[in-house]
Design a protein around this motif. Structure first.
Motif, short mmCIF file in Angstrom:
data_model
loop_
_atom_site.label_atom_id
_atom_site.label_comp_id
_atom_site.label_asym_id
_atom_site.label_seq_id
_atom_site.Cartn_x
_atom_site.Cartn_y
_atom_site.Cartn_z
N LEU A 103 -9.96 7.93 -5.64
CA LEU A 103 -9.81 7.35 -4.31
C LEU A 103 -11.01 7.64 -3.41
O LEU A 103 -11.25 6.92 -2.44
CB LEU A 103 -8.54 7.89 -3.64
CG LEU A 103 -7.25 7.76 -4.44
CD1 LEU A 103 -6.10 8.39 -3.67
CD2 LEU A 103 -6.95 6.30 -4.74
N HIS B 11 -2.21 2.48 -4.53
CA HIS B 11 -2.98 3.46 -5.29
C HIS B 11 -2.18 4.71 -5.64
O HIS B 11 -2.43 5.35 -6.65
CB HIS B 11 -4.23 3.87 -4.50
CG HIS B 11 -5.09 2.71 -4.12
ND1 HIS B 11 -5.72 2.60 -2.90
CD2 HIS B 11 -5.41 1.58 -4.80
CE1 HIS B 11 -6.39 1.48 -2.85
NE2 HIS B 11 -6.22 0.84 -3.98
N THR B 12 -1.24 5.06 -4.77
CA THR B 12 -0.42 6.26 -4.99
C THR B 12 1.04 5.95 -4.69
O THR B 12 1.36 4.98 -3.99
CB THR B 12 -0.87 7.43 -4.11
OG1 THR B 12 -0.63 7.09 -2.73
CG2 THR B 12 -2.34 7.74 -4.30
N GLN C 106 0.80 -1.22 0.00
CA GLN C 106 0.00 0.00 0.00
C GLN C 106 0.83 1.27 0.00
O GLN C 106 0.32 2.34 -0.32
CB GLN C 106 -0.92 0.02 1.22
CG GLN C 106 -1.91 -1.13 1.28
CD GLN C 106 -2.75 -1.09 2.53
OE1 GLN C 106 -3.28 -0.05 2.92
NE2 GLN C 106 -2.89 -2.23 3.20
N TYR D 103 -1.97 -0.61 -11.65
CA TYR D 103 -3.02 -0.17 -10.73
C TYR D 103 -2.68 1.15 -10.05
O TYR D 103 -3.55 1.82 -9.52
CB TYR D 103 -3.27 -1.24 -9.66
CG TYR D 103 -3.95 -2.47 -10.18
CD1 TYR D 103 -5.33 -2.52 -10.35
CD2 TYR D 103 -3.22 -3.60 -10.52
CE1 TYR D 103 -5.97 -3.65 -10.84
CE2 TYR D 103 -3.84 -4.75 -11.02
CZ TYR D 103 -5.21 -4.76 -11.17
OH TYR D 103 -5.83 -5.87 -11.67
N THR D 104 -1.42 1.52 -10.06
CA THR D 104 -0.98 2.77 -9.43
C THR D 104 -1.04 3.88 -10.47
O THR D 104 -0.32 3.85 -11.46
CB THR D 104 0.45 2.63 -8.89
OG1 THR D 104 0.58 1.38 -8.21
CG2 THR D 104 0.78 3.76 -7.94
N TYR E 157 -10.42 0.87 -9.18
CA TYR E 157 -9.50 0.10 -8.34
C TYR E 157 -9.11 0.81 -7.06
O TYR E 157 -8.77 0.18 -6.06
CB TYR E 157 -8.23 -0.24 -9.13
CG TYR E 157 -8.43 -1.11 -10.33
CD1 TYR E 157 -9.23 -2.25 -10.29
CD2 TYR E 157 -7.82 -0.79 -11.55
CE1 TYR E 157 -9.40 -3.05 -11.40
CE2 TYR E 157 -7.98 -1.59 -12.67
CZ TYR E 157 -8.77 -2.72 -12.59
OH TYR E 157 -8.93 -3.50 -13.70
N GLY E 158 -9.10 2.16 -7.06
CA GLY E 158 -8.64 2.91 -5.90
C GLY E 158 -9.71 3.14 -4.85
O GLY E 158 -9.41 3.60 -3.75
N ARG F 202 -3.37 -2.79 -4.41
CA ARG F 202 -3.68 -1.83 -3.34
C ARG F 202 -2.69 -0.66 -3.28
O ARG F 202 -2.78 0.17 -2.39
CB ARG F 202 -3.75 -2.56 -1.99
CG ARG F 202 -4.95 -3.50 -1.90
CD ARG F 202 -4.97 -4.30 -0.61
NE ARG F 202 -6.17 -5.11 -0.51
CZ ARG F 202 -6.34 -6.30 -1.08
NH1 ARG F 202 -5.34 -6.83 -1.79
NH2 ARG F 202 -7.47 -6.98 -0.96
N SER G 294 -10.32 -2.82 -4.31
CA SER G 294 -9.94 -2.32 -2.99
C SER G 294 -11.14 -1.92 -2.13
O SER G 294 -10.95 -1.48 -0.99
CB SER G 294 -9.00 -1.11 -3.13
OG SER G 294 -7.81 -1.49 -3.78
#
Length: 487
Positions: free
Chosen positions: A335, A209-210, A186, A228-229, A355-356, A207, A379
């Motif tokens: 998000l 995300h950032t 994460q 995914y990021t 996904y986020g 997972r 997520s």
């Protein structure tokens, strides 16, 4: 009573000791290659070794110590200060290792497929981790590498259970697929001296995300380094450089630590784009958007097609009754989403592959969630359903693999086909009293579902509704009416 308490304490203590180590052995090896002749009990599960080891000794540990769980080689000297290639490859019993104090390199495949290896103590001297060194292990929690490590090789930590990677400032290269498939990861901060992040390095890190980068010069990345990021925070003043660099231009780059936030209040529908442009040069500059007032199809177009760099949208004050089909389709960078208070229905595929998204509240007044609305929101851990809800259509939450609990409102009488198909983290379900039907595949492969209290009014459970669930408790009513149902 005191004797009983003392006896229980002793039993618990012995059990804990046995859990840590049934047999611990300490061995000193003066000359490398002699471990096999010095060890008294090769069946021990815990060993501390000092002295000198070479490849032959590692092969002995690998092949002739079948029960080994814990290995301490902190005071060992090895040739070239390098853990041998394939040294303990596929040592599936091993759970914890303390590496030599002076080791500099971990060789290729050194601990590859040590599938139960959860904890590694790295020495301060470590500079290089080579290809597949810890591939497909079970390293968990925070991975903290030594301050002088410069290189992480290809597939070095792929498919582990790491949640946070603390990368040292000295790090220069991250090889291809280095953290691929680390689905619990994460948090990563990329250090200032980093020059290259290889192809697929963080691929399938669902997972993550950032990311945060310390360097003002963008490290080289490839078209599939991340999938995914989508959002990256970069040092103040370097946003333009990143945005114009190969492959970074396809990602959301936030200059500094503060996303660009815009709040608009519309007096007439169809004016969202022009209201945003009163505050920024380009609609794509907006990262956080708050909308108040009426919306129409023109405004929907702005949100769906133009505000592509959003990470947050608050539509609480917007006036719409139906969220259009595919409205946030594949908006993986989003998000946080707050829905309009006036909303009545959520269109099909509305949040597909967001996904986020980790949590969402469906506002009171919503009566219908259409098919596939939240499919593959990987997520999404928490969703609150309103009491007004009467309908959840088929496969609405398919593959929401982080969703843990769900509580149905009282007015839901039917659970549609595949509603929670393959929700592999779903543990508890609270059904409404008026429920009369659970359709086929509704909870298919919800493999950790442990509690589901069925209502007395339930009339039908369709085929494969609970296929491959672990929940085995049945109410008396269920036993009587559905003796063949696998719950």
């Amino acid at each position: 009573m005191k004797k009983i308490t003392t006896l229980l304490t002793a039993i618990i203590g012995m059990a804990l000791m046995n859990q840590v180590s049934a047999t611990h052995v300490t061995v000193e090896v003066p000359t490398a290659g002699q471990l096999n002749s010095l060890i008294q009990d090769a069946n021990c599960d815990s060993i501390t070794i000092s002295g000198n080891l070479n490849g032959n000794d590692f092969r002995f540990i690998q092949n002739n110590m079948p029960n080994l769980i814990y290995l301490n080689i902190a005071k060992v000297i090895i040739p070239d200060n390098k853990i041998p290639s394939s040294g303990l490859q596929s040592k599936t019993t091993l759970q914890q290792i303390i590496l030599p104090d002076n080791v500099e390199t971990i060789g290729e495949y050194a601990f590859d497929r040590c599938s139960n290896l959860k904890k590694v103590t790295f020495p301060k001297t470590l500079t290089t981790i080579l290809t597949q060194a810890f591939s497909e292990c079970a390293l968990s929690g925070e991975l903290k590498l030594p301050t002088i490590t410069t290189h992480i090789g290809e597939l070095a930590f792929d498919y582990n259970q790491i949640t946070k990677a603390v990368l040292p400032d000295s790090l220069k290269t991250i090889g291809s697929e280095a953290f691929r498939g680390c689905q619990l990861l994460q948090e990563v901060v990329f250090p200032e001296k980093l020059t290259t992040i290889g192809q697929y390095a963080f691929y399938d890190c669902i997972r993550l995300h950032t990311g945060t980068l310390k360097s003002k010069t963008p490290p080289e990345i490839f078209n599939q380094t991340f999938n995914y990021t989508k959002t990256f925070y970069v040092p103040e003043g370097s946003g333009d450089v990143y945005s114009k660099s190969p492959n970074w231009s396809n990602l959301i780059v936030i200059n500094g630590n503060t996303p660009r936030k815009v709040t608009v209040t519309l007096t007439a529908a169809g004016t969202l784009g022009e209201e945003i442009l009163k505050q920024v040069d380009y609609v794509t500059d907006v990262n956080e958007l708050v909308i108040n007032g009426p919306l129409n199809d023109d405004d929907f177009y702005q949100i769906k097609q133009r505000t592509t760099h959003l990470i947050s949208i608050d539509m609480t004050g917007a006036t719409i009754e139906s969220l259009p089909e595919s409205f946030f389709y594949e908006r993986a960078a989003l998000l946080d989403i707050k829905l309009p208070a006036t909303l009545k229905s959520i269109g099909r595929y509305a949040f597909y592959r967001c996904y986020g998204l980790t949590q969402i509240t469906i506002p009171e007044g919503v009566t219908s969630i259409k098919d596939h609305s939240f499919e593959q929101c990987l997520s999404l851990k928490e969703i609150k359903l309103p009491t007004s809800l009467t309908e959840i259509q088929e496969y609405a939450f398919q593959d929401c693999k982080s969703l843990e609990n769900i509580e149905f409102p009282a007015n839901v009488t039917n659970i549609s086909p595949g509603t929670f198909y393959n929700c592999t983290a779903l543990q508890r379900v609270k059904f409404p009293a008026n429920l009369n039907n659970i359709s086929h595949y509704a909870f298919y492969q919800c493999s950790v579902l442990e509690k589901a209290n069925l209502s007395e009014g339930l009339i039908n459970i369709d085929y494969n509704a609970f296929y491959q669930c672990i929940y085995n408790h049945r109410t008396t009513k269920t036993n009587q009416k559905y003796p063949s149902v696998n719950l």
